[in-house]
Motif scaffolding. Sequence first.
Motif, PDB file in Angstrom:
ATOM      1  N   LEU A  17       0.866  -1.174   0.000  1.00 36.40           N
ATOM      2  CA  LEU A  17       0.000   0.000   0.000  1.00 36.40           C
ATOM      3  C   LEU A  17       0.903   1.225   0.000  1.00 36.40           C
ATOM      4  O   LEU A  17       1.595   1.493   0.991  1.00 36.40           O
ATOM      5  CB  LEU A  17      -0.922   0.001   1.220  1.00 36.40           C
ATOM      6  CG  LEU A  17      -1.865   1.203   1.345  1.00 36.40           C
ATOM      7  CD1 LEU A  17      -2.844   1.242   0.171  1.00 36.40           C
ATOM      8  CD2 LEU A  17      -2.616   1.159   2.672  1.00 36.40           C
ATOM      9  N   ARG A  18       0.915   1.938  -1.128  1.00 39.70           N
ATOM     10  CA  ARG A  18       1.800   3.090  -1.296  1.00 39.70           C
ATOM     11  C   ARG A  18       3.249   2.692  -0.990  1.00 39.70           C
ATOM     12  O   ARG A  18       3.793   1.838  -1.679  1.00 39.70           O
ATOM     13  CB  ARG A  18       1.307   4.270  -0.449  1.00 39.70           C
ATOM     14  CG  ARG A  18      -0.085   4.773  -0.897  1.00 39.70           C
ATOM     15  CD  ARG A  18      -0.475   6.054  -0.189  1.00 39.70           C
ATOM     16  NE  ARG A  18      -0.657   5.873   1.241  1.00 39.70           N
ATOM     17  CZ  ARG A  18      -1.817   5.445   1.774  1.00 39.70           C
ATOM     18  NH1 ARG A  18      -2.845   5.152   1.001  1.00 39.70           N
ATOM     19  NH2 ARG A  18      -1.937   5.319   3.088  1.00 39.70           N
ATOM     20  N   ASP A  19       3.847   3.263   0.052  1.00 39.24           N
ATOM     21  CA  ASP A  19       5.252   2.965   0.334  1.00 39.24           C
ATOM     22  C   ASP A  19       5.421   1.907   1.421  1.00 39.24           C
ATOM     23  O   ASP A  19       6.518   1.734   1.948  1.00 39.24           O
ATOM     24  CB  ASP A  19       6.015   4.239   0.719  1.00 39.24           C
ATOM     25  CG  ASP A  19       5.378   4.957   1.899  1.00 39.24           C
ATOM     26  OD1 ASP A  19       4.346   4.485   2.408  1.00 39.24           O
ATOM     27  OD2 ASP A  19       5.919   6.007   2.318  1.00 39.24           O
ATOM     28  N   LEU A  20       4.338   1.203   1.747  1.00 38.76           N
ATOM     29  CA  LEU A  20       4.382   0.173   2.783  1.00 38.76           C
ATOM     30  C   LEU A  20       4.352  -1.218   2.149  1.00 38.76           C
ATOM     31  O   LEU A  20       3.611  -1.454   1.194  1.00 38.76           O
ATOM     32  CB  LEU A  20       3.194   0.315   3.736  1.00 38.76           C
ATOM     33  CG  LEU A  20       3.072   1.621   4.521  1.00 38.76           C
ATOM     34  CD1 LEU A  20       1.830   1.575   5.388  1.00 38.76           C
ATOM     35  CD2 LEU A  20       4.318   1.855   5.385  1.00 38.76           C
ATOM     36  N   THR A  21       5.136  -2.127   2.704  1.00 35.70           N
ATOM     37  CA  THR A  21       5.125  -3.525   2.276  1.00 35.70           C
ATOM     38  C   THR A  21       4.888  -4.389   3.511  1.00 35.70           C
ATOM     39  O   THR A  21       5.502  -4.175   4.555  1.00 35.70           O
ATOM     40  CB  THR A  21       6.458  -3.928   1.628  1.00 35.70           C
ATOM     41  OG1 THR A  21       6.690  -3.089   0.488  1.00 35.70           O
ATOM     42  CG2 THR A  21       6.423  -5.384   1.175  1.00 35.70           C
ATOM     43  N   LEU A  22       4.001  -5.345   3.374  1.00 35.31           N
ATOM     44  CA  LEU A  22       3.628  -6.217   4.476  1.00 35.31           C
ATOM     45  C   LEU A  22       3.843  -7.676   4.082  1.00 35.31           C
ATOM     46  O   LEU A  22       3.505  -8.080   2.965  1.00 35.31           O
ATOM     47  CB  LEU A  22       2.157  -5.996   4.843  1.00 35.31           C
ATOM     48  CG  LEU A  22       1.536  -6.916   5.901  1.00 35.31           C
ATOM     49  CD1 LEU A  22       2.126  -6.607   7.277  1.00 35.31           C
ATOM     50  CD2 LEU A  22       0.021  -6.750   5.924  1.00 35.31           C
TER      51      LEU A  22
END
Length: 281
Positions: A17-22
Amino acid sequence: MQYLGAYKRIFNHQARLRDLTLHVRDEACADILSPIADLLGRRGHEPLRGSLTRCLSGSRSRFFVKTQKIDSLPSRLRASFGLQRSDGGQTWLVAELRNSVEAYRRGAPVPQVAGFGYQRRGRGLVREFFLISEMLDGHVNGMDWVQVPGTDIESFLLRCFDLFRQLHEREIFHLDLWLANIMLNPAQPEQLRVVDLENCHIGMPLHFAEALGFQFGFFYFRFVREYISEARYDELVRAALEAYEGVDKERFNHLYDIAKHQTTSRKKRRRLILRGVVPTK
């Protein structure tokens, strides 16, 4: 972040999500990413800990999220490429991911990790790292528990000492083990769990007696001393040591007496485990 490859295989469902990685173990848990983004959007400049109550609509509805904002260039390099600190450790939350996964695998009474993630701009350096674990609903920490009227402090301490032994039998040495890092459900107070494994040594330390002495002394120094006399605590510790064979009492007592009466920094704790160096003021 190739150095995290082993954990990406364990938590093999990825969401962005945008600049987040999970990275999560269960694909359904990817729903947690949007609430995490909202949470990080409200953070200040200090490390943020928070429980997310609107992560999932399914059977697992709550997680505990712990985040670390990474500001300095050396810290970002370590978090991005797995470089180690001067004392041999990694960025704290990366270390906690490693320690928590391994401790759970060894059967230690710790919360199960649900996943981890990070924030980075494009292909730039990591700016934030976050760890997701099961939410211990209904639990309180030891600091809160000892303040409940009618709590039998000595019985609680004996259960804590048994928790120490359970960890040691699995070669897990928690170097920040104090009341607030012990959790229990008041409905089952005999069952304790330990949290915050970021500063933790896994494997039998070369200086076992010193490590043991430090843990018992540190536990007393961090607020236990407000609830029990030092002489009585010493008696309980001597009884607890009967569960250990071959402990050099002189080496144990030397570190035990020091740790009971002074602050010991994280770096000094690491040196103690790795080199047997006695922490000094």
